[in-house]
Design an enzyme around this catalytic site. Structure first.
Site, mmCIF file in Angstrom:
data_model
loop_
_atom_site.group_PDB
_atom_site.id
_atom_site.type_symbol
_atom_site.label_atom_id
_atom_site.label_comp_id
_atom_site.label_asym_id
_atom_site.label_seq_id
_atom_site.Cartn_x
_atom_site.Cartn_y
_atom_site.Cartn_z
ATOM 1 N N GLU A 127 2.792 0.504 3.214
ATOM 2 C CA GLU A 127 2.399 -0.633 4.110
ATOM 3 C C GLU A 127 2.392 -1.908 3.617
ATOM 4 O O GLU A 127 2.132 -1.948 2.518
ATOM 5 C CB GLU A 127 0.999 -0.524 4.657
ATOM 6 C CG GLU A 127 0.882 0.815 5.344
ATOM 7 C CD GLU A 127 -0.597 1.073 5.974
ATOM 8 O OE1 GLU A 127 -0.854 1.217 7.157
ATOM 9 O OE2 GLU A 127 -1.560 1.253 5.009
ATOM 10 N N HIS A 154 0.762 -1.198 0.041
ATOM 11 C CA HIS A 154 0.019 -0.053 -0.083
ATOM 12 C C HIS A 154 0.869 1.418 0.032
ATOM 13 O O HIS A 154 1.397 1.551 1.086
ATOM 14 C CB HIS A 154 -0.928 -0.075 1.112
ATOM 15 C CG HIS A 154 -1.845 1.100 1.332
ATOM 16 N ND1 HIS A 154 -2.093 1.728 2.279
ATOM 17 C CD2 HIS A 154 -2.799 1.215 0.209
ATOM 18 C CE1 HIS A 154 -3.048 2.757 2.026
ATOM 19 N NE2 HIS A 154 -3.560 2.592 0.752
HETATM 20 P P1 NAD Z 1 -7.091 5.614 -11.013
HETATM 21 O O1 NAD Z 1 -8.503 5.920 -11.079
HETATM 22 O O2 NAD Z 1 -6.217 7.091 -10.939
HETATM 23 O O3 NAD Z 1 -6.459 4.792 -11.809
HETATM 24 C C1 NAD Z 1 -6.768 3.449 -12.136
HETATM 25 C C2 NAD Z 1 -6.193 3.314 -13.535
HETATM 26 O O4 NAD Z 1 -6.863 1.658 -13.650
HETATM 27 C C3 NAD Z 1 -7.003 3.646 -14.787
HETATM 28 O O5 NAD Z 1 -6.070 4.400 -15.458
HETATM 29 C C4 NAD Z 1 -7.898 2.656 -15.391
HETATM 30 O O6 NAD Z 1 -7.883 2.977 -16.799
HETATM 31 C C5 NAD Z 1 -6.929 1.494 -15.003
HETATM 32 N N1 NAD Z 1 -7.732 0.289 -15.201
HETATM 33 C C6 NAD Z 1 -9.130 -0.099 -14.931
HETATM 34 N N2 NAD Z 1 -9.318 -1.197 -15.272
HETATM 35 C C7 NAD Z 1 -8.356 -1.816 -15.564
HETATM 36 C C8 NAD Z 1 -7.887 -2.998 -16.567
HETATM 37 N N3 NAD Z 1 -8.711 -4.030 -16.288
HETATM 38 N N4 NAD Z 1 -6.308 -3.501 -16.547
HETATM 39 C C9 NAD Z 1 -5.530 -2.275 -16.433
HETATM 40 N N5 NAD Z 1 -5.977 -1.149 -15.977
HETATM 41 C C10 NAD Z 1 -7.072 -1.077 -15.681
HETATM 42 O O7 NAD Z 1 -6.967 5.188 -9.420
HETATM 43 P P2 NAD Z 1 -5.662 5.545 -8.103
HETATM 44 O O8 NAD Z 1 -6.307 6.510 -7.533
HETATM 45 O O9 NAD Z 1 -4.478 5.181 -9.017
HETATM 46 O O10 NAD Z 1 -5.931 4.069 -7.420
HETATM 47 C C11 NAD Z 1 -5.481 2.862 -7.878
HETATM 48 C C12 NAD Z 1 -5.464 1.856 -6.746
HETATM 49 O O11 NAD Z 1 -4.501 2.382 -5.673
HETATM 50 C C13 NAD Z 1 -6.746 1.779 -6.025
HETATM 51 O O12 NAD Z 1 -6.934 0.308 -5.543
HETATM 52 C C14 NAD Z 1 -6.947 2.612 -4.833
HETATM 53 O O13 NAD Z 1 -7.379 1.974 -3.727
HETATM 54 C C15 NAD Z 1 -5.327 2.330 -4.364
HETATM 55 N N6 NAD Z 1 -4.822 3.640 -3.675
HETATM 56 C C16 NAD Z 1 -5.008 4.913 -4.031
HETATM 57 C C17 NAD Z 1 -4.730 6.015 -3.458
HETATM 58 C C18 NAD Z 1 -4.835 7.525 -3.756
HETATM 59 O O14 NAD Z 1 -4.619 8.306 -2.953
HETATM 60 N N7 NAD Z 1 -5.493 7.919 -5.096
HETATM 61 C C19 NAD Z 1 -3.780 5.799 -2.192
HETATM 62 C C20 NAD Z 1 -3.524 4.447 -2.022
HETATM 63 C C21 NAD Z 1 -3.938 3.479 -2.575
#
Ligand code: NAD
Length: 283
Positions: free
Chosen positions: A152, A140
């Protein structure tokens, strides 16, 4: 075998940050996304962020160019065949993640370790969707990834000792500090942070203090870099509500119920910075 090749699934906010830090420490990085525009946008973001480090004098021009050259993008899962590690950072949705993790597991070598960057889903449940769950772990990262020092490391019930130690070694290679967390909603940091923000909203709702005074209180009295209500606005009030609801569902404990004022603001479309209005205004 030394680690050379890593793949990142998802090129969004987190995926591009993870790709950047991996490339900066010399790993060959494959970034996979279903959306070609998301891949193009990710490369732009990485280029801009590396350029910023160069202008600050913390990275040389040559190192920034070399890091960029180590990143390739694709929409084709067969390009994952030579990855030694895969970090999944795709959209937060259980069905989507289990489907794509199966696709990843079908392509990679049996020795490959797969990690998920999920914020709220169970690592044990995600591990159960792949063929070799002992080689699955939670990593994480925190946003923005290049700036934040923490990862994490979450062990699912099936995560082997070897996989866990490889995860700690990767964290160190990326120049981050690891803390080990059990597989419960919110892991450690969000489990502590999110109820604190919710309590700040309760304090506001009770009329004990103004939003400005609550934030100033926590900044100046507790040395927090940003007040809890300003942080809520930054995270997005809808996201915050979803996290609290996941805690409430997961623990069945009323202490995690979202503050009624939070729900009302979300219903009104006051989502924080992204909508221009939350606990503070962003004209
Ligand atoms: P985001 O929406 O910015 O990006 C997600 C990406 O995944 C998009 O570009 C989308 O096109 C892609 N995607 C969707 N389906 C897909 C598939 N089948 N194959 C390949 N790519 C695919 O999301 P994010 O904020 O980067 O979050 C991503 C992960 O990280 C989530 O699990 C979230 O919980 C976790 N996370 C987010 C944060 C934050 O602050 N944004 C912090 C820690 C963890």
């Amino acid at each position: 075998m030394t680690l050379e090749k890593i793949a990142i699934i998802g090129a969004g906010t987190m995926g591009n940050g993870i790709a950047q830090v991996c490339a900066q420490v010399g790993l060959e990085v494959t970034v996979l996304d279903i959306s070609p525009p998301a891949l193009a946008q990710a490369m732009e973001t990485i280029k801009k962020n590396l350029g910023r480090l160069v202008s600050k004098g913390t990275l040389s021009d040559e190192s920034a160019d070399a890091a960029l050259l180590r990143i390739r993008t694709t929409t084709d899962y067969s390009q994952l065949a030579d990855a030694q590690w895969v970090i999944e950072a795709a959209t937060e949705n259980l069905d989507l993640k289990t489907r794509l993790l199966r696709q990843v597991a079908d392509q990679v070598h049996p020795s490959c370790i797969i990690a998920s960057n999920t914020s709220s889903l169970s690592i044990t449940q995600l591990a159960a969707s792949v063929e070799r769950p002992e080689r699955f772990v939670g990593l994480h990262f925190f946003n923005p990834v290049p700036m934040m020092g923490l990862i994490e490391v979450i062990r699912g019930l099936q995560t082997s000792e070897t996989t866990y130690h490889h995860a700690l070694a990767l964290t160190e290679r990326l120049g981050k500090t690891a803390i080990t967390a059990g597989n419960r909603p919110g892991f450690v940091v969000n489990r502590i942070l999110v109820p604190m923000i919710n309590e700040a909203i309760m304090v506001l709702q009770e009329g004990l203090a103004s939003a400005e005074d609550i934030d100033n209180g926590m900044r100046l009295g507790c040395n927090q870099p940003i007040g809890p209500l300003a942080l809520a606005d930054l995270i997005g009030l809808d996201t915050l509500q979803s996290i609290l609801e996941a805690f409430y569902d997961g623990f069945k404990d009323s202490k995690y119920r979202p503050a009624p004022l939070l729900k009302e603001m979300v219903a009104a479309g006051y989502l924080g910075r992204k909508s221009g209005r939350g606990f503070h205004s962003y004209p």
